[in-house]
Design a protein around this motif. Sequence first.
Motif, PDB file in Angstrom:
ATOM      1  N   ASP A 111       0.809  -1.220   0.000  1.00  0.00           N
ATOM      2  CA  ASP A 111       0.000   0.000   0.000  1.00  0.00           C
ATOM      3  C   ASP A 111       0.841   1.269   0.000  1.00  0.00           C
ATOM      4  OD1 ASP A 111      -2.272  -1.600   0.053  1.00  0.00           O
ATOM      5  OD2 ASP A 111      -2.375  -1.567   2.246  1.00  0.00           O
ATOM      6  N   PRO A 113       3.914   4.210   1.270  1.00  0.00           N
ATOM      7  CA  PRO A 113       4.254   5.045   2.415  1.00  0.00           C
ATOM      8  C   PRO A 113       3.072   5.821   3.003  1.00  0.00           C
ATOM      9  CG  PRO A 113       5.154   5.996   0.405  1.00  0.00           C
ATOM     10  CD  PRO A 113       4.579   4.655   0.050  1.00  0.00           C
ATOM     11  N   ASP A 114       2.008   6.014   2.242  1.00  0.00           N
ATOM     12  CA  ASP A 114       0.875   6.793   2.736  1.00  0.00           C
ATOM     13  C   ASP A 114      -0.162   5.938   3.459  1.00  0.00           C
ATOM     14  OD1 ASP A 114       1.969   9.140   1.684  1.00  0.00           O
ATOM     15  OD2 ASP A 114       1.069   8.760  -0.279  1.00  0.00           O
ATOM     16  N   TRP A 118       2.052   3.204   9.543  1.00  0.00           N
ATOM     17  CA  TRP A 118       3.506   3.332   9.563  1.00  0.00           C
ATOM     18  C   TRP A 118       3.930   4.349  10.611  1.00  0.00           C
ATOM     19  CZ3 TRP A 118       5.075  -0.716   7.440  1.00  0.00           C
ATOM     20  CH2 TRP A 118       4.636  -1.155   6.197  1.00  0.00           C
ATOM     21  N   ALA A 123       7.492   5.413   7.211  1.00  0.00           N
ATOM     22  CA  ALA A 123       6.906   6.111   6.059  1.00  0.00           C
ATOM     23  C   ALA A 123       7.995   6.835   5.268  1.00  0.00           C
ATOM     24  CB  ALA A 123       5.827   7.087   6.524  1.00  0.00           C
ATOM     25  N   ASP A 127       8.905   6.139   1.489  1.00  0.00           N
ATOM     26  CA  ASP A 127       8.813   7.266   0.558  1.00  0.00           C
ATOM     27  C   ASP A 127      10.126   7.429  -0.227  1.00  0.00           C
ATOM     28  OD1 ASP A 127       7.378   9.553  -0.531  1.00  0.00           O
ATOM     29  OD2 ASP A 127       8.810  10.776   0.609  1.00  0.00           O
TER      30      ASP A 127
END
Length: 188
Positions: A111, A113-114, A118, A123, A127
């Motif tokens: 899914d 980093p957003d 996390w 995150a 990212d």
Amino acid sequence: MSARTTPARVRPGGLREVGPFVTAFAWLAGRVSGTVPPAVFLTLGRNRRLFWGWLFFAGRLMPGGRLPRRDTELVILRVAVLTGSEYEHTQHTRLARRAGLDAAAVDRVSDGPDAPGWTPRQALLLDATDELHHTRDLSDPTWAALRAELDERVCIELLMLVGHYEMLSTTLTALRVQPDAARGTGRR
């Protein structure tokens, strides 16, 4: 991620093709990971001259890197998702669980980093991995965020970790290397 239906372009080598040291190393690695001798070693080991140099380098990133093992596995799993590498995803799902990532976190990697759940650090690592994958670079804000979280040596390691697993995932996918079966299942 479904290379499983396509036969390997280069089959994992046996003793004759990879020699006694690669064979022994792969057998030991399989014992440690709970799988048959890993195809990554028995396939890449067919080029012994490259294999040992690659293995030394790879071992400096994982398991011998400065980045905590849970972070390393998180990054590797994200690279596996982004590159569609079934082999790396299967292998590192096992390793991530052993490193302390729970099943929900492993599943959430796809899914990105957003996704909720996390930590800020996780995150950020995801990212940075996404940014490196998509642009082959890091923006100044991402670099600044990494430097606020990690020292310079670990930042360099992170960049090399992502790049290395991009290369390895590409190689394994192009060679159609099949994921390793759990030891005792009788499958490759």
